[in-house]
Write a protein that holds these residues in place. Structure first.
Motif, PDB file in Angstrom:
ATOM      1  N   GLN A   1      43.106  15.175  31.642  1.00 31.68           N
ATOM      2  CA  GLN A   1      43.543  14.517  30.561  1.00 31.68           C
ATOM      3  C   GLN A   1      42.296  13.814  29.658  1.00 31.68           C
ATOM      4  N   ALA A   2      41.928  14.168  28.436  1.00 29.94           N
ATOM      5  CA  ALA A   2      40.695  13.293  27.800  1.00 29.94           C
ATOM      6  C   ALA A   2      41.239  11.996  27.667  1.00 29.94           C
ATOM      7  N   SER A   3      40.407  11.132  28.063  1.00 28.61           N
ATOM      8  CA  SER A   3      40.360   9.745  27.816  1.00 28.61           C
ATOM      9  C   SER A   3      40.868   9.142  26.431  1.00 28.61           C
ATOM     10  N   ALA A   4      41.944   8.343  26.411  1.00 30.35           N
ATOM     11  CA  ALA A   4      42.210   7.698  25.221  1.00 30.35           C
ATOM     12  C   ALA A   4      42.782   8.906  24.247  1.00 30.35           C
ATOM     13  N   SER A   5      43.393   9.981  24.662  1.00 27.88           N
ATOM     14  CA  SER A   5      43.891  11.090  24.026  1.00 27.88           C
ATOM     15  C   SER A   5      44.924  11.968  24.538  1.00 27.88           C
ATOM     16  N   THR A   6      45.571  12.291  23.987  1.00 25.89           N
ATOM     17  CA  THR A   6      46.595  13.541  24.327  1.00 25.89           C
ATOM     18  C   THR A   6      46.201  14.648  24.668  1.00 25.89           C
ATOM     19  N   VAL A   7      44.961  14.924  24.484  1.00 20.57           N
ATOM     20  CA  VAL A   7      44.628  16.194  24.647  1.00 20.57           C
ATOM     21  C   VAL A   7      44.267  16.597  25.985  1.00 20.57           C
ATOM     22  N   ALA A   8      44.694  17.732  26.555  1.00 20.05           N
ATOM     23  CA  ALA A   8      44.298  18.098  27.885  1.00 20.05           C
ATOM     24  C   ALA A   8      43.259  19.297  27.772  1.00 20.05           C
ATOM     25  N   LEU A   9      42.257  19.051  28.979  1.00 17.67           N
ATOM     26  CA  LEU A   9      41.213  19.957  28.925  1.00 17.67           C
ATOM     27  C   LEU A   9      41.463  20.901  30.307  1.00 17.67           C
ATOM     28  N   ASP A  10      40.956  22.327  29.968  1.00 18.62           N
ATOM     29  CA  ASP A  10      41.353  23.236  31.089  1.00 18.62           C
ATOM     30  C   ASP A  10      39.929  23.990  31.517  1.00 18.62           C
ATOM     31  N   ARG A  11      39.660  23.587  32.377  1.00 23.14           N
ATOM     32  CA  ARG A  11      38.199  24.421  33.043  1.00 23.14           C
ATOM     33  C   ARG A  11      38.375  25.394  34.094  1.00 23.14           C
ATOM     34  N   ARG A  12      37.717  26.454  33.648  1.00 24.13           N
ATOM     35  CA  ARG A  12      38.322  27.660  34.587  1.00 24.13           C
ATOM     36  C   ARG A  12      36.851  28.299  35.070  1.00 24.13           C
ATOM     37  N   LEU A  13      37.167  28.757  36.414  1.00 21.85           N
ATOM     38  CA  LEU A  13      36.071  29.201  36.905  1.00 21.85           C
ATOM     39  C   LEU A  13      36.633  30.480  37.601  1.00 21.85           C
ATOM     40  N   ALA A  14      35.863  31.723  37.538  1.00 23.75           N
ATOM     41  CA  ALA A  14      36.710  32.948  38.026  1.00 23.75           C
ATOM     42  C   ALA A  14      35.843  33.982  38.794  1.00 23.75           C
ATOM     43  N   LEU A  15      36.281  35.073  39.523  1.00 26.23           N
ATOM     44  CA  LEU A  15      35.402  35.976  40.141  1.00 26.23           C
ATOM     45  C   LEU A  15      36.211  37.139  39.574  1.00 26.23           C
ATOM     46  N   ARG A  16      35.343  38.393  39.359  1.00 24.42           N
ATOM     47  CA  ARG A  16      35.764  39.489  38.870  1.00 24.42           C
ATOM     48  C   ARG A  16      36.402  40.244  39.813  1.00 24.42           C
ATOM     49  N   VAL A  17      37.652  40.836  39.595  1.00 27.13           N
ATOM     50  CA  VAL A  17      38.328  41.906  40.639  1.00 27.13           C
ATOM     51  C   VAL A  17      38.285  43.331  39.939  1.00 27.13           C
ATOM     52  N   HIS A  18      38.138  44.338  40.303  1.00 29.02           N
ATOM     53  CA  HIS A  18      37.911  45.555  40.026  1.00 29.02           C
ATOM     54  C   HIS A  18      38.925  46.536  41.133  1.00 29.02           C
ATOM     55  N   ALA A  19      39.648  47.393  40.707  1.00 32.89           N
ATOM     56  CA  ALA A  19      40.416  48.220  41.473  1.00 32.89           C
ATOM     57  C   ALA A  19      40.399  49.736  40.931  1.00 32.89           C
ATOM     58  N   ARG A  20      39.994  50.587  41.608  1.00 29.87           N
ATOM     59  CA  ARG A  20      39.889  51.966  41.259  1.00 29.87           C
ATOM     60  C   ARG A  20      41.033  52.762  41.668  1.00 29.87           C
ATOM     61  N   VAL A  21      42.099  53.109  41.004  1.00 32.82           N
ATOM     62  CA  VAL A  21      43.150  53.815  41.542  1.00 32.82           C
ATOM     63  C   VAL A  21      42.921  55.111  41.511  1.00 32.82           C
ATOM     64  N   GLU A  22      43.427  55.917  42.718  1.00 28.63           N
ATOM     65  CA  GLU A  22      43.132  57.207  42.965  1.00 28.63           C
ATOM     66  C   GLU A  22      43.645  58.313  41.879  1.00 28.63           C
ATOM     67  N   GLY A  23      43.013  59.076  41.704  1.00 30.07           N
ATOM     68  CA  GLY A  23      43.294  60.227  40.525  1.00 30.07           C
ATOM     69  C   GLY A  23      42.331  60.726  39.811  1.00 30.07           C
ATOM     70  N   ALA A  24      42.449  61.247  38.905  1.00 28.07           N
ATOM     71  CA  ALA A  24      41.549  61.943  38.113  1.00 28.07           C
ATOM     72  C   ALA A  24      40.745  60.827  37.181  1.00 28.07           C
ATOM     73  N   LEU A  25      39.505  60.760  37.424  1.00 26.74           N
ATOM     74  CA  LEU A  25      38.852  59.937  36.654  1.00 26.74           C
ATOM     75  C   LEU A  25      38.173  60.556  35.155  1.00 26.74           C
ATOM     76  N   ALA A  26      38.511  60.086  33.980  1.00 29.74           N
ATOM     77  CA  ALA A  26      38.340  60.307  32.853  1.00 29.74           C
ATOM     78  C   ALA A  26      37.680  59.490  31.837  1.00 29.74           C
ATOM     79  N   PRO A  27      36.258  59.427  32.056  1.00 28.87           N
ATOM     80  CA  PRO A  27      35.723  58.729  31.046  1.00 28.87           C
ATOM     81  C   PRO A  27      35.653  58.982  29.681  1.00 28.87           C
ATOM     82  N   ALA A  28      35.884  58.345  28.799  1.00 31.44           N
ATOM     83  CA  ALA A  28      35.908  58.843  27.127  1.00 31.44           C
ATOM     84  C   ALA A  28      35.458  57.550  26.369  1.00 31.44           C
ATOM     85  N   VAL A  29      34.992  57.918  25.205  1.00 32.54           N
ATOM     86  CA  VAL A  29      34.574  56.910  24.250  1.00 32.54           C
ATOM     87  C   VAL A  29      34.680  57.465  22.689  1.00 32.54           C
ATOM     88  N   GLU A  30      34.919  56.520  21.809  1.00 34.88           N
ATOM     89  CA  GLU A  30      35.384  57.103  20.542  1.00 34.88           C
ATOM     90  C   GLU A  30      34.312  56.381  19.615  1.00 34.88           C
TER      91      GLU A  30
END
Length: 426
Positions: free
Chosen positions: A184-213
């Protein structure tokens, strides 16, 4: 080609329902340099639409000396991993652990959850806001009770599981394991959300079909003042990953004149990693363009799949046109043609004017000379009368009487001469 070694994601979001948060964070942004690195090798993401832009108050900012880090635990899935990456099958369940370390002197109470990842239109990896529900890999991940407390200088193992649905589609799925500190920010009703993250990648088995447009190709030509110089053109287009694989695209942009004349090539080469379903908005400035009436742009993109078992490729291209009129050169050509067509007539007019000026000067000199000749005889009276006719001054009565008498005398003399000449010789 493996991009899993890329730095993990760091995001920053306002708490849900904080209406005045954006105004407060705009002030904080001017005080805190975005992109500050923190312990654990985490880096900030660049939040863009559709996320709420919050680029300040990172975990570990010097304003309050709060800092923590995230790392994958060393276990059966690997050691010294920069983030999480798995090859899975539909119906699999994966268990793993993220290590949370408190680098500050205060106890931290953090929320833990997961969210789907996407690539922003500027090419940055980002995560969905806390209040937006995930529908892909973020929805498959469960992190314990959802909250953890970490003492100063201590580390805590936070286990999580990934339950792959039985109907999961083949290909790449991306998310992030997130820790969040809400203050909670001081003297304010505003809440501050700080986030820290790590990437997660999962490749599901099956035909891999890269495509761009490649779509929405637009060309804007920029005029040049120098009629002999080259101009530039801005080429804008949208690149969308329409396949099921993470790809790293490489672009080439060529601008030519009509019939392929004067080709000029530009482009940034390799572009940021593009997740399935995400799109990049590209803008490439091509210099050295010859304005030959039209500028034709061709965009070629070749994409390579990355991650586990990467290497498959895909490509696409698009084209756009714009007028590239050489206005400066046309103006110069018009002046040259005008000079060629009107030049002789103009020169002749100038010569006539000069001749008239010279003739007028000669007549004036002749009049002055005639006025200076004295009267010497009756025979010279005609020139004198001519000279008098040119004299605008009026005659007096005496002068008029004298002239008339002279005329009578000349008339009598002329008559006597004619009679004398007609008599027979005696």
């Amino acid at each position: 080609m493996d991009r899993d070694a890329a730095a993990p994601v760091r995001t920053h979001r306002p708490a849900r329902g904080a209406a005045a948060l954006v105004a407060v964070l705009a002030v904080l942004l001017a005080l805190v340099p975005a992109g500050t690195a923190r312990a654990g090798g985490v880096v900030p993401s660049v939040p863009t639409a559709p996320t709420v832009p919050v680029a300040s108050t990172l975990a570990g900012d010097a304003t309050d000396d709060l800092s923590w880090g995230l790392l994958p635990a060393d276990d059966d899935h690997g050691t010294d991993r920069p983030n999480f990456s798995y090859a899975v099958r539909p119906g699999d369940t994966i268990s793993d652990t993220v290590v949370v370390t408190n680098h500050s002197a205060q106890r931290l109470e953090l929320r833990t959850y997961a969210a789907d990842a996407f690539t922003t239109t500027s090419g940055q990896l980002d995560l969905l806001p806390a209040g937006e529900g995930s529908t892909d890999l973020g929805a498959w991940i469960t992190l314990g009770s959802g909250t953890v407390t970490v003492d100063p200088g201590q580390s805590l193992d936070v286990p999580f599981t990934i339950a792959v649905p039985a109907d999961a589609l083949p290909g790449d799925h991306s998310a992030g394991v997130i820790t969040s500190l809400v203050q909670q920010a001081s003297a304010s009703t505003v809440a501050l959300d700080r986030r820290l993250a790590l990437r997660v990648h999962a490749r599901v088995e099956g035909a891999l079909a890269p495509a761009v447009e490649v779509s929405e190709v637009e060309v804007v030509h920029h005029d040049v003042v120098n009629p002999f110089g080259t101009s530039s053109a801005t080429v804008r287009y949208t690149l969308t990953n329409t396949g099921n694989a993470r790809v790293v695209p490489a672009e080439s942009v060529v601008v030519t004149g009509p019939f392929g004349w004067a080709a000029t090539t530009a482009g940034d080469g390799e572009l940021p990693e593009l997740l399935p379903g995400s799109a990049l908005e590209r803008e490439v400035v091509v210099t050295g363009v010859r304005p030959l009436g039209r500028a034709d742009a061709t965009v070629d993109v070749a994409a390579t799949a990355v991650g586990i078992g990467g290497g498959a490729t895909a490509s696409d291209d698009g084209a756009g046109q714009a007028w590239a009129v050489p206005w400066a050169a046309l103006a110069l050509l018009g002046l040259v043609l005008l000079a060629a067509l009107r030049g002789p007539a103009l020169l002749a007019a100038l010569r006539r004017r000069a001749a008239r000026a010279a003739s007028g000067g000669g007549r004036a000199a002749g009049s002055a000379t005639s006025a200076a000749v004295p009267k010497s005889s009756a025979a010279g009276s005609a020139p004198e009368a001519g000279a008098a006719a040119q004299d605008p001054a009026p005659l007096t009565a005496a002068q008029l009487e004298e002239a008339l008498e002279r005329a009578r005398a000349e008339g009598r003399a002329q008559a006597l001469a004619e009679r004398g000449g007609g008599e027979p010789e005696g």
